[in-house]
Write an enzyme that holds these catalytic residues in place. Sequence first.
Site, mmCIF file in Angstrom:
data_model
loop_
_atom_site.group_PDB
_atom_site.id
_atom_site.type_symbol
_atom_site.label_atom_id
_atom_site.label_comp_id
_atom_site.label_asym_id
_atom_site.label_seq_id
_atom_site.Cartn_x
_atom_site.Cartn_y
_atom_site.Cartn_z
ATOM 1 N N LYS A 1 0.848 -1.196 0.000
ATOM 2 C CA LYS A 1 0.000 0.000 0.000
ATOM 3 C C LYS A 1 0.882 1.244 0.000
ATOM 4 C CE LYS A 1 -3.720 2.074 2.787
ATOM 5 N NZ LYS A 1 -4.537 1.899 4.026
ATOM 6 N N SER B 1 -9.145 2.226 2.803
ATOM 7 C CA SER B 1 -8.170 2.917 1.977
ATOM 8 C C SER B 1 -7.147 1.984 1.329
ATOM 9 C CB SER B 1 -7.430 3.957 2.836
ATOM 10 O OG SER B 1 -6.734 3.330 3.907
ATOM 11 N N SER C 1 -10.250 -0.090 6.659
ATOM 12 C CA SER C 1 -9.429 0.101 5.459
ATOM 13 C C SER C 1 -8.738 -1.149 4.961
ATOM 14 C CB SER C 1 -8.382 1.197 5.708
ATOM 15 O OG SER C 1 -9.007 2.442 5.880
#
Length: 595
Positions: A197, A272, A296
Amino acid sequence: MGSLIIEAVTPLQTAVALSVCGPHCRQKHILLRGGVTGGDPSRVSPSRRDDHGRTTADSPSSPRGANMALRRLEKAQVWLFKAVMGLLFMLFRLLSPRSTSMPGKKLPPVSDPLLLASATQLAKKIRRKEVSSVEVVRAYIDRIQEVNPFVNAVIKDRFDAALLEASQVDKLIEEETGGEEVLEDRLPLLGVPLSVKESFALQGMPFTTGLVSRRGVVATVDAPPVALLKRAGAIPLGVTNTPELCMWSETHNHLSGITNNPYDLERIVGGSSGGEGSILGAAGAVIGVGSDIGGSIRMPCFFNGIFGHKTTPGVVSPDNQYPPPTGRQSEYVSSGPMCRYAEDLLPMLKIMAGPKAHMLSLNTKVELKKLRFFTIPHDGGSPMTFPISKDLLDIQRKVVQRLEADLGVEVQEVNFPELRYSFQIWNTYMGLPDEKGKPPQAFSELMGEPGRPIWPLWELLKWMVGKSEHTMAAIGLALIEMTHPKPSPFILQQKEKLQKKVDELLGTDGVFLYPTHPRVAPKHHHPLFRPFDFAYTAIINILGLPVTQCPLGLNEEGLPLGLQVVAGKLQDHLTLEVAVFLEKTFGGWRDPGAK
């Protein structure tokens, strides 16, 4: 399946709950005062009947009257919110740029068998020289190049460096004289590709979290979980997309664009950790890392049909991530593994936890038949969230049935009235100051870095004429922040009551099932108009509990189903073992390109 009621609720709450879960609720459980179940309506609220059996009105000054007044205020707030969202929806449809999605197109199916092996299996094959690391890394590079034009998940690759590192791995294995066991102990993920990420620092790679003003920012170090995975032999292939500043349930920003769902390119991937979820679901990665402060990890895993684990807070280091937690947010944020195969969760977490791995009892054998299982089918009917869809209610019931049939356990249904306030609890606690009284950094400040804070109303006007560098979601969050109220004593009380009940329920051997989201992956931008549905995941952050997201096959539209498996604090090993059981029972990840 048994039924257990945690606290008395009002007839209105009962009606709301029945309207949410349908007629079957009347048969399974009726919410009654005193914590019992049954169907006698005379027992629901005896204090409100006169000598003739007629119901009487509550005094406005009574606790029940005050509660009803609160409900009326809540209804008015919801009505106002829906009206504002309706206006924003029309504004968005009128002024937003034309969609860049690809209706009707579908990902190509997986053709290389190397892409269908877990990281654990790949590491073993590489150590045994059954396949080279270069071959595995090349297979994943080819897959990323095949699917990324569809999903836009990987925003910067390091393919050349990865191939060089893979060749060094193969050379190391050729020269190793200690045998396979030595390599497994020292480098358990040797030669296995990894996605990261982009909000995690990965040395030499972009470190922007989708903020246009951070364009050109490059990480100079590795975030601790990434460093530990690299030290275990994993080879990063690149970094994946996030929402602007990681604070939205759809992965979209004006630096790297929007990320598409591999099962339906017109739908969201969540946020996210949405880029991670998408590339893993598309079989462009086998393992990845995510962070979670409101869902997330879990929402992207749910929408993209993969496994993910939100660790008990305070175990996996949050250092060198952007934006950093402020206020009391470090109590709620967690990092953890994301992967397509359940057997990879445990070894990844052992590595990512580093020196604190011993806190989680990950080497303890779990006997599922000795655990206590509970199921919570919905939040009790919060007006802030969508009702749980029928296909998600059905799949959770099927999980209960399989647990009872296969393990011989009894799964009790429980209901916490406080869950109706999940969003308000999360929103309140996210805004609390730290122990020194310092409040969290304002979102408008983060949006303006490295310069001055943005003016949300001005940014909204700029967005309307196509001149803003920020997404509508980020601007909306900044606008909401302008009206952030003082903490409500009522909401603080609801959280404390919920925390006490959940902790007592779970103990060290309890697990409960809970929906991840009210519906399967929505269409692009639809979360703007139902922004509080993430409350189903967010409340678990505030409670500080470990939770594993588990895929449970596809619905009739071909979209992933799934649920959350939650345990008591530091009991992460319980949910990880349940995940392995559910993968064997329901089949786990499915190839989105398969016919």
